[in-house]
Scaffold this active site. Structure first.
Site, PDB file in Angstrom:
ATOM      1  N   SER A 185       0.706  -1.312  -0.085  1.00  0.00           N
ATOM      2  CA  SER A 185       0.026  -0.014   0.057  1.00  0.00           C
ATOM      3  C   SER A 185       0.771   1.308   0.024  1.00  0.00           C
ATOM      4  CB  SER A 185      -1.028   0.044   1.193  1.00  0.00           C
ATOM      5  OG  SER A 185      -2.049   0.846   1.159  1.00  0.00           O
ATOM      6  N   ASP A 252     -18.611 -16.566 -11.136  1.00  0.00           N
ATOM      7  CA  ASP A 252     -17.718 -17.512 -10.378  1.00  0.00           C
ATOM      8  C   ASP A 252     -17.193 -18.422 -11.230  1.00  0.00           C
ATOM      9  OD1 ASP A 252     -16.427 -19.172  -8.609  1.00  0.00           O
ATOM     10  OD2 ASP A 252     -18.000 -19.025  -6.946  1.00  0.00           O
ATOM     11  N   ASP A 259     -16.145 -21.230  -6.233  1.00  0.00           N
ATOM     12  CA  ASP A 259     -15.411 -21.180  -5.123  1.00  0.00           C
ATOM     13  C   ASP A 259     -15.385 -19.946  -4.565  1.00  0.00           C
ATOM     14  OD1 ASP A 259     -13.887 -19.915  -6.783  1.00  0.00           O
ATOM     15  OD2 ASP A 259     -12.094 -20.688  -6.646  1.00  0.00           O
ATOM     16  N   ASP A 408      -8.890  -5.862  -4.382  1.00  0.00           N
ATOM     17  CA  ASP A 408      -8.325  -4.724  -3.407  1.00  0.00           C
ATOM     18  C   ASP A 408      -9.685  -3.687  -3.395  1.00  0.00           C
ATOM     19  OD1 ASP A 408      -7.020  -2.495  -2.298  1.00  0.00           O
ATOM     20  OD2 ASP A 408      -5.298  -3.327  -3.162  1.00  0.00           O
ATOM     21  N   HIS A 447      -7.285  -5.684   0.065  1.00  0.00           N
ATOM     22  CA  HIS A 447      -6.126  -4.999  -0.022  1.00  0.00           C
ATOM     23  C   HIS A 447      -5.186  -5.590   0.981  1.00  0.00           C
ATOM     24  CE1 HIS A 447      -3.958  -1.163  -0.549  1.00  0.00           C
ATOM     25  NE2 HIS A 447      -4.132  -0.841   0.841  1.00  0.00           N
TER      26      HIS A 447
END
Ligand SMILES: [Ca+2]
Length: 563
Positions: A185, A252, A259, A408, A447
């Site tokens: 970050s 998915d 999953d 994120d 994140h």
């Protein structure tokens, strides 16, 4: 302990302040104070679940306070050195900050010392404990404190590395054999800044989910709030989650496995407008999705655009939680209202509007665009780390390694990919860039950590092997526990390769997946390959895919052994 090691340890100077008096990094810093304390059998306690605690550590703890060159601001630096020469691996690890902070104190020191690293962190001259408050960047007279900001976001990181190398040399009698950056970050941004401007200071840079274009990021993360304000509807996290759930249902299986992870959001063509009229349940009530709601979600996924509809920043992929940038809160009279991400609100209010009490819900789209322009003009030079020219990094033979979660919640992964592609344009293409810079995308990871997808298990070890053994990583081991408590393993793939389920075998096992679509490159013939046929396979990406097939069949536990 061998007698040779005992002699070596006896030769170390005492862990006392006077051992570290002689700090000279050649840039005119003035040391104000030095403390050094030998810590024995020390236990670290971690305030956060993602950082483990350690027991019984022995190290020399050094705290230095100094004035940077030409400044009267006081900056604090903390260093831990494994106490004995035998316990030190010869490596140094510089750790970085988070949100607006230049460093996070000793948070990661326990792991580092346990692993034999000398380790350090700077406070960047900012003693404010609040990660999301940058009011300290404004002087009392409401002018920007450029000196403090520059120390916090650029020079203190360089000082940190130079001073720590001095401290290491004072104690062990030699500078680190290998020096690394390790962070995510804000610390990822710091890592990219070092890669672009000071690569000679380091041998390897691990810079994950990097806040590369920090100015755009601070503005872009406000976009969901502005979209809701302009639409006249504040959505709850439950309402956002309904769209997220529908996107997951739609996409998915696009990777062949149900999953809760969308391996490739780029091919997820979920359109929020398709669920208009569907029934959702939030706060004990049943309601229908409105067109207004769907348009809010769509605009957040598309990202901010100019009035001419030109994209100026990335959107968030459909399976990304909106709990950070799309957060709302209840007022006293139980109505939903804006709850912007701290990075965005503190930056806009303090450094752009210079009014900490400004009501951001009064901003219009036009106001916001003007503020974005102001932000770019005033702050990009300060903290953006977007220069794609990595010639110095290449020349220094320093390696840059990054992983970025595809879900994120704060920094869209496309930010990292856009940078990587720009580097490819100026540095000779993907193959050439792979020699010194590699990116791994982590499906389902949020994140820096967390989420449904497998997280990188030890990315620093991957970087160390690349730097010290020349083993350039094609994959990165990752793992997580799923909702049933089962271990899920995966090998993350070096961009642009993507993990593909081979259609057979336990999808929770890394061996049932292969990396496909990677950069075509010549693979050095491995010693264990014998015979002409296998040499041919080893020469190309095809060898790697077949290697994946081999793992897959062996993973079936049918007693098959291939190759
Ligand atoms: Ca899936």
């Amino acid at each position: 302990m061998s007698s040779a090691t005992m002699v070596e340890n006896l030769l170390l100077p005492p862990c006392e302040a006077k051992t570290f008096q002689d700090i000279d990094i050649g840039t005119g810093v003035t040391i104000l104070s030095t403390e050094a304390t030998a810590r024995r059998n020390y236990n670290t306690t971690s305030p956060v679940p993602f950082v483990p605690s350690f027991k019984g550590l022995d190290f020399c703890q050094i705290k230095i306070s100094y004035n940077p060159a030409g400044s009267t601001h006081e900056v604090g630096l903390e260093v831990w050195l494994p106490l004995t020469r035998a316990a030190w691996s010869g490596r140094y690890q510089a750790t970085g900050g988070a949100a607006f902070r230049s460093g996070v104190g000793d948070l990661f020191f326990g792991q580092a010392v346990h692993d034999g690293y000398a380790v350090s962190s700077t406070d960047g001259g900012n003693r404010n404990e609040d990660f999301f408050d940058i009011s300290w960047g404004l002087k009392d007279d409401k002018t920007i404190d450029w000196e403090r900001l520059q120390i916090a976001y650029t020079t203190s990181i360089v000082d940190q590395i130079l001073i720590t190398k001095n401290i290491v040399a004072n104690y062990y009698g030699e500078t680190p054999r290998y020096s690394y950056w390790n962070g995510c970050s804000q610390a990822g941004r710091q890592g990219y800044m070092l890669a672009q401007q000071y690569p000679y200071l380091l041998d390897g840079i691990l810079a994950n989910a990097p806040a590369i274009g920090f100015t755009d990021l601070a503005m872009g993360d406000f976009w969901p709030q502005l979209v809701m304000k302009e639409a006249g509807l504040w959505m709850s996290s439950c309402q956002f989650d309904f769209f997220r759930q529908k996107a997951m249902e739609a996409c998915d299986m696009s990777d062949g496995v149900s999953d809760g992870v969308i391996s490739d959001p780029d091919i997820c063509d979920f359109d929020p407008l398709h669920v208009v009229g569907k029934t959702y349940y939030c706060d004990g009530e049943e309601a229908e999705v409105t067109t207004t709601m769907a348009n809010i979600v769509r605009k957040i996924e598309q990202g901010p655009t100019t009035p001419m509809k030109t994209p100026i920043w990335h959107g968030f992929s459909p399976s990304t939680s909106m709990e950070t940038v799309g957060a709302t809160k209840l007022t006293a009279d139980k109505r939903l209202t804006s709850n912007p991400y701290g990075i965005s609100s503190s930056f806009i209010k303090n450094l752009l509007l210079k009014d900490a009490s400004f009501n951001l819900t009064s901003l219009t789209y036009t106001d916001f665009m003007a503020l974005w322009t102001q932000a770019t003009q005033n702050f990009s030079w300060l903290w953006d780390a977007t220069n794609p020219n990595l010639h110095n990094l290449k020349h220094a033979k320093t390696k840059l390694l990054t992983y970025h979660g595809l879900e994120d919640t704060e920094i869209p992964y496309q930010n990292t990919l856009r940078y990587r592609k720009r580097v490819e344009l100026v540095m000779g293409g993907a193959n050439a860039v792979d020699e010194f810079y590699r990116v791994f995308l982590a499906p389902g990871v949020r994140h820096c950590f967390g989420g449904t997808g497998p997280e990188p298990l030890d990315p620093l070890a991957v970087l160390v092997d690349w730097v010290e053994k020349g083993e350039a990583p094609e994959t990165m081991d990752a793992g997580t526990l799923n909702n049933d408590g089962e271990l899920v393993t995966r090998e993350l793939c070096a961009f642009p390769a993507k993990a593909k389920y081979m259609g057979l075998g336990d999808a929770k096992r890394a061996s049932s997946w292969s990396c496909v679509g990677g950069t075509e490159r010549h693979v050095e013939r491995e010693e264990e390959f014998e015979g002409e046929e296998q040499q041919v396979l080893g020469d190309t990406q095809a060898g790697k895919i077949l290697g994946g097939l081999r793992d897959r069949f062996e993973g079936l536990n049918l007693g098959l052994r291939i190759g």
